[in-house]
Write an enzyme that holds these catalytic residues in place. Structure first.
Site, PDB file in Angstrom:
ATOM      1  N   GLN A  63       0.828  -1.204   0.000  1.00  0.00           N
ATOM      2  CA  GLN A  63       0.000   0.000   0.000  1.00  0.00           C
ATOM      3  C   GLN A  63       0.865   1.259   0.000  1.00  0.00           C
ATOM      4  OE1 GLN A  63      -2.341  -0.551   3.549  1.00  0.00           O
ATOM      5  NE2 GLN A  63      -3.965  -1.672   2.493  1.00  0.00           N
TER       6      GLN A  63
ATOM      7  N   THR B  31     -11.699  -6.291   4.566  1.00  0.00           N
ATOM      8  CA  THR B  31     -11.172  -4.939   4.726  1.00  0.00           C
ATOM      9  C   THR B  31     -11.788  -4.070   3.646  1.00  0.00           C
ATOM     10  OG1 THR B  31      -9.193  -3.579   4.364  1.00  0.00           O
ATOM     11  CG2 THR B  31      -9.147  -5.773   3.464  1.00  0.00           C
TER      12      THR B  31
ATOM     13  N   CYS C  42     -13.969   1.436   7.810  1.00  0.00           N
ATOM     14  CA  CYS C  42     -12.785   0.611   8.004  1.00  0.00           C
ATOM     15  C   CYS C  42     -13.205  -0.473   8.978  1.00  0.00           C
ATOM     16  CB  CYS C  42     -11.631   1.436   8.571  1.00  0.00           C
ATOM     17  SG  CYS C  42     -10.219   0.436   9.078  1.00  0.00           S
TER      18      CYS C  42
ATOM     19  N   THR D 187     -10.340  -1.101   2.480  1.00  0.00           N
ATOM     20  CA  THR D 187      -9.310  -0.538   1.619  1.00  0.00           C
ATOM     21  C   THR D 187      -8.949  -1.461   0.469  1.00  0.00           C
ATOM     22  OG1 THR D 187      -8.353   0.805   3.391  1.00  0.00           O
ATOM     23  CG2 THR D 187      -6.913   0.266   1.547  1.00  0.00           C
TER      24      THR D 187
END
Length: 251
Positions: A52, A83, A197, A85
């Site tokens: 990331q 998750t 999140c 993201t």
């Protein structure tokens, strides 16, 4: 019962919540000794975070796609990326397998739409709040685009997620900080809040905020159980304790 495949470990703190929520929902639906049929592949989060930070989403996609293929070969009937993201690479993960990927953005957007909300405040990692993939896909699915906090609040939320929640630390001062961010979101016109999140629910409850809230972890886990048990089980699955939101959904 169909078998649920979880791509977890990002972080394992919230993956443990997925496991608990899925089993609680199956027990509620099937009886006190019933539990979910789950396969879990838990990744090394430090490796994911390194990709990331380097902007190597292509390599991250390969890592998660390989995980999904392993789960499918092991007998999973669906797959979840545990998750928000990493849903940035969900298309690549879905393309790697023939089983359905249950998408956290789609499920969260559908929940808000059923409840009649259209200006949610998104609290998430900086990647999720700033990259655009989350807002673009929710807007395409629902017609509304989430609001995000200002730069200072985005930095605060991101720091708490990675430095505290992903490391298992729950700080009351950070809880108060999140509550203040939601207050500012309400002042800016938000009508609801997304705990976007999967670790945020460890810190704050969606029913204890200035705006009606939804927890993406709870929604995602409930969607997996609905898939495993069939749509007839929808009413037996509780995805949030937020009474105000449940009333809006029922209406």
């Amino acid at each position: 019962m169909k078998r649920i495949g979880l791509i977890g470990g990002m972080s394992w703190e919230s993956t443990a919540t997925y496991y608990r929520l899925a089993n609680e929902a199956v027990r509620a639906a099937r009886g006190s000794l019933a539990s979910a049929d789950i396969l879990l592949h838990s990744l090394d989060f430090s490796a994911v975070v390194a990709l990331q930070k380097a902007g190597r989403w292509d390599l991250a996609a390969e890592m998660l796609a390989d995980s999904a293929r392993r789960l499918e070969r092991a007998g999973a009937d669906c797959v979840l990326i545990c998750t928000n993201t990493m849903h940035l690479v969900s298309a690549e993960v879905q393309a790697a397998v023939s089983i359905p990927l249950i998408d956290i953005i789609h499920e969260t957007g559908a929940t808000l739409s059923r409840a009649g909300f259209s200006r949610p405040l998104l609290l998430a990692t900086a990647y999720t709040m700033e990259h655009g993939f989350y807002a673009d896909r929710m807007e395409a699915a629902t017609g509304f685009r989430p609001l995000v906090p200002d730069a200072a609040d985005r930095a605060f939320v991101h720091r708490v997620i990675f430095e505290e929640l992903c490391a298992g630390h729950v700080d009351p001062a950070s809880r108060r900080g999140f509550e203040a961010v939601v207050e500012r979101g309400r002042a800016a016109g938000a009508d609801s809040v997304i705990l976007g999140c999967t670790e945020i629910g460890l810190l704050v409850r969606p029913d204890a905020l200035a705006l009606p809230g939804v927890c993406s972890t709870e929604i995602h886990a409930a969607a997996a159980v609905r898939f495993a048990l069939g749509e007839a089980a929808r009413e037996t699955v509780t995805w949030t304790d937020n009474a105000k939101l449940r009333e809006r959904v029922a209406a």
